[in-house]
Design an enzyme around this catalytic site. Structure first.
Site, PDB file in Angstrom:
ATOM      1  N   GLN A  42       0.808  -1.218   0.000  1.00 36.91           N
ATOM      2  CA  GLN A  42       0.000   0.000   0.000  1.00 36.91           C
ATOM      3  C   GLN A  42       0.842   1.269   0.000  1.00 36.91           C
ATOM      4  O   GLN A  42       0.336   2.344  -0.328  1.00 36.91           O
ATOM      5  CB  GLN A  42      -0.935  -0.007   1.216  1.00 36.91           C
ATOM      6  CG  GLN A  42      -1.946  -1.134   1.179  1.00 36.91           C
ATOM      7  CD  GLN A  42      -2.758  -1.229   2.449  1.00 36.91           C
ATOM      8  OE1 GLN A  42      -2.378  -1.937   3.381  1.00 36.91           O
ATOM      9  NE2 GLN A  42      -3.879  -0.529   2.504  1.00 36.91           N
ATOM     10  N   HIS A 139       1.563  -9.212   5.252  1.00 38.75           N
ATOM     11  CA  HIS A 139       0.401  -8.338   5.109  1.00 38.75           C
ATOM     12  C   HIS A 139      -0.204  -8.566   3.721  1.00 38.75           C
ATOM     13  O   HIS A 139      -0.113  -7.726   2.831  1.00 38.75           O
ATOM     14  CB  HIS A 139       0.808  -6.869   5.297  1.00 38.75           C
ATOM     15  CG  HIS A 139      -0.324  -5.952   5.596  1.00 38.75           C
ATOM     16  ND1 HIS A 139      -0.424  -5.220   6.756  1.00 38.75           N
ATOM     17  CD2 HIS A 139      -1.430  -5.627   4.883  1.00 38.75           C
ATOM     18  CE1 HIS A 139      -1.518  -4.486   6.748  1.00 38.75           C
ATOM     19  NE2 HIS A 139      -2.152  -4.722   5.609  1.00 38.75           N
ATOM     20  N   ASN A 184      -0.745 -10.316   9.651  1.00 38.81           N
ATOM     21  CA  ASN A 184      -1.680  -9.213   9.832  1.00 38.81           C
ATOM     22  C   ASN A 184      -3.116  -9.713   9.889  1.00 38.81           C
ATOM     23  O   ASN A 184      -3.535 -10.538   9.070  1.00 38.81           O
ATOM     24  CB  ASN A 184      -1.527  -8.236   8.655  1.00 38.81           C
ATOM     25  CG  ASN A 184      -2.474  -7.069   8.752  1.00 38.81           C
ATOM     26  OD1 ASN A 184      -2.373  -6.245   9.652  1.00 38.81           O
ATOM     27  ND2 ASN A 184      -3.431  -7.002   7.825  1.00 38.81           N
ATOM     28  N   GLU A 185      -3.866  -9.225  10.877  1.00 37.47           N
ATOM     29  CA  GLU A 185      -5.287  -9.535  11.088  1.00 37.47           C
ATOM     30  C   GLU A 185      -5.648 -10.932  10.566  1.00 37.47           C
ATOM     31  O   GLU A 185      -6.412 -11.100   9.620  1.00 37.47           O
ATOM     32  CB  GLU A 185      -6.202  -8.460  10.504  1.00 37.47           C
ATOM     33  CG  GLU A 185      -6.010  -8.089   9.066  1.00 37.47           C
ATOM     34  CD  GLU A 185      -6.834  -6.870   8.660  1.00 37.47           C
ATOM     35  OE1 GLU A 185      -7.340  -6.151   9.543  1.00 37.47           O
ATOM     36  OE2 GLU A 185      -6.956  -6.639   7.449  1.00 37.47           O
ATOM     37  N   TYR A 328     -11.756  -0.916  14.185  1.00 37.93           N
ATOM     38  CA  TYR A 328     -12.278   0.307  13.579  1.00 37.93           C
ATOM     39  C   TYR A 328     -13.673   0.668  14.075  1.00 37.93           C
ATOM     40  O   TYR A 328     -13.977   1.833  14.259  1.00 37.93           O
ATOM     41  CB  TYR A 328     -12.303   0.174  12.049  1.00 37.93           C
ATOM     42  CG  TYR A 328     -10.929   0.192  11.426  1.00 37.93           C
ATOM     43  CD1 TYR A 328     -10.275   1.387  11.162  1.00 37.93           C
ATOM     44  CD2 TYR A 328     -10.273  -0.990  11.113  1.00 37.93           C
ATOM     45  CE1 TYR A 328      -9.008   1.412  10.599  1.00 37.93           C
ATOM     46  CE2 TYR A 328      -9.003  -0.977  10.554  1.00 37.93           C
ATOM     47  CZ  TYR A 328      -8.373   0.223  10.302  1.00 37.93           C
ATOM     48  OH  TYR A 328      -7.115   0.242   9.751  1.00 37.93           O
ATOM     49  N   GLU A 395      -3.932  -1.056  14.335  1.00 33.73           N
ATOM     50  CA  GLU A 395      -4.640  -0.180  13.390  1.00 33.73           C
ATOM     51  C   GLU A 395      -5.891   0.344  14.055  1.00 33.73           C
ATOM     52  O   GLU A 395      -6.599  -0.397  14.738  1.00 33.73           O
ATOM     53  CB  GLU A 395      -5.044  -0.921  12.101  1.00 33.73           C
ATOM     54  CG  GLU A 395      -3.914  -1.341  11.211  1.00 33.73           C
ATOM     55  CD  GLU A 395      -4.403  -2.066   9.959  1.00 33.73           C
ATOM     56  OE1 GLU A 395      -5.564  -1.814   9.527  1.00 33.73           O
ATOM     57  OE2 GLU A 395      -3.646  -2.892   9.426  1.00 33.73           O
TER      58      GLU A 395
END
Length: 505
Positions: A42, A139, A184-185, A328, A395
């Site tokens: 990204q 990721h 990641n996640e 989030y 995050e």
């Protein structure tokens, strides 16, 4: 994400006001880390420069019209400029990921010297500016060559290859990196990539909402999740045996953690909410903390859920020095009766869970209200249910239209409220040790391309120089970190539904 894109809510709302006390940076523990985050694909760009080979994310992003990370923010060439911006903001830490196919272009074997030099230079630049690097090893960007060879994360061969990749990273960067996240996640990765098809490599059983070229949503997410746990645990064991005594770092696993709250006060919705927590949190956390999957998942999934051997259970249990949380927003959970996954043709992660997931207030899949009480609830639940693990918030952020304004007041209000909720959780005993805002600058976003952005700094993607400009949120974060901004006592709004009503998007 189908569970979040199929349902919205039209409700009458009761506003329940809760107050968080005034706070400053100094109210947090002295060794608490405040930072911001990116990921390789990204941010870096330069996808075909200096020996890098394609990843599954390259392939996936070129399969639709949402844009891609070929150039992204050009962090590969502009990293010194970006580190300077971080230092000027007063960031104490920076979370980034290492592109596996930039460092080891064939997935295993020979190291790419130019890729190695880039990451060494980036880490040196961070250290020279007093910024702690927090490295994510994976990721979403498996080398495409490994996907083509054996199917990636649904094959046990990934365990050895990932461990070898981690070994290179620990050896080459570990003297200067003390915080490592393996994957990641991990829960959303397994779901999105192998049940719903919205994350690379995009596997799923084709249905009315998505058309995948390959995949089996009833089995692959659980195979991938199993191999993720074993790969994480293998890398963690390697670090402890080979590097920890000298490098004195920590290795953790990260998960995506929605706030999950019952839609009504019915017993059915309370049970459904706990079932959702077992599926979303417990799927990965129960093995890591206690050595096996949740009983409810074993009951519902039967033979579709892989089984740990005694040796594997011991390997996975206790393999995470900390838990990385990506959060989030918060959603309502409503029970579905009867459970729709009884039909084999309809078996996938969300139907297995047997719930409706409903956005709160004005939230939607791509935009959401600030619901800090839900965040605080997540931290409290993890404290009570998983032995109060050390936690880093890896995050947390708010998407807004990319070209809307530099005066991103909603983002400032969001950051304030979530940092305040996190402080409340810490005061109540949560062992939360760091907070990374997503993202330090505008990035190529996986689901929204360049239409929505999260950055503290605006990036003009139409400018050949990709000029960075500070938003109001960057100024606020700077002031908070250097102590010139005190967050006044503020009201946060808790939304409660008076009666349900839903409509499909």
């Amino acid at each position: 994400m189908k569970v979040l894109s199929l349902f919205c809510i039209c409700v009458v709302i009761v506003l329940v006001t809760r107050y968080s006390n005034a706070f400053t940076r100094n109210d947090f523990p002295e060794d608490f880390l405040f930072g911001a985050a990116t990921s390789a694909y990204q941010w870096e760009g330069a996808v075909d420069e200096d020996g890098r080979t394609p990843s599954v994310w390259d392939t996936f992003s070129h399969s639709d019209n949402k844009g891609n990370g070929d150039i992204a923010c050009d962090g590969y060439h502009k990293y010194k400029e970006d580190v300077k911006l971080m230092a000027e903001m007063g960031l104490e830490a920076f979370r980034f990921s290492i592109s596996w196919s930039r460092l080891i272009p064939n997935g295993r074997g020979q190291i790419n010297p130019k890729g190695l030099l880039f990451y060494k230079n980036l880490i040196k630049e961070l250290r020279n500016h007093g910024i702690e690097p927090h490295v994510t090893l994976y990721h979403y960007d498996l080398p495409q060559v490994l996907e083509d060879e054996y199917g990636g994360w649904i094959d046990r061969k990934i365990i050895e290859d990932f461990t070898s990749f981690a070994d290179v990273c620990f050896r080459e960067f570990g003297d200067d990196v003390k915080l490592w996240t393996t994957i990641n996640e991990a829960n959303i990765f397994a779901i999105g990539a192998y049940s719903e098809g919205f994350l690379p490599p995009g596997h799923c059983s084709t249905n009315e909402f998505v058309n995948c070229s390959t995949g089996n949503s009833s089995t692959e997410p659980y195979l991938a999740g199993h191999n993720i746990l074993l790969a994480h645990a293998s890398a963690s064991k390697l670090y402890r045996l080979k590097y920890k005594s000298k490098q004195r770092g920590s290795v953790g696993l990260s998960i995506y953690a929605y706030g999950l709250v019952p839609y009504t006060d019915s017993k059915e919705d309370e049970i459904a909410t706990q079932r959702s927590k077992d599926f979303f949190y417990g799927w990965l956390l129960k093995p890591v903390v206690f050595g096996d999957y949740p009983d409810e998942m074993k009951r519902i999934l039967g033979s579709r859920l892989p089984v740990f051997s005694n040796e594997e259970s011991e390997l996975v249990k206790g393999s995470s020095d900390f838990l990385g949380i990506i959060h989030y927003t918060t959603v309502y959970i409503a029970n579905i009766t009867p459970a729709p996954s009884v039909l084999p043709s309809n078996q996938e992660f969300f139907t297995d869970m047997g719930v409706d997931t409903i956005f709160i207030g004005n939230s939607s899949f791509f935009k959401w209200d600030a619901i800090p009480w839900g965040f605080e609830g997540v931290l409290e639940y993890l404290k009570q249910s998983y032995n109060n693990p050390p936690i880093y918030i890896l995050e947390n952020g708010l998407p807004l239209e990319h070209d809307s304004t530099l005066q991103d007041t909603p983002r400032v209000e969001y950051i304030q409220s979530y940092i305040g909720a996190m402080l409340n959780a810490i005061k109540n005993g949560s062992d939360t040790r760091g907070y990374f805002f997503w993202s330090v600058i505008d990035l190529y976003e996986l689901l929204a391309g360049y239409k929505l952005s999260y950055g503290l700094y605006y990036v003009n993607f139409s400018d050949p120089g990709l000029k960075r400009s500070p938003k109001l949120s960057a100024s606020w974060y700077t002031g908070f970190l250097n102590g010139t901004i005190d967050v006044a006592t503020q009201a946060t709004t808790q939304q409660q539904s008076l009666f349900p009503g839903s409509s499909s998007l």
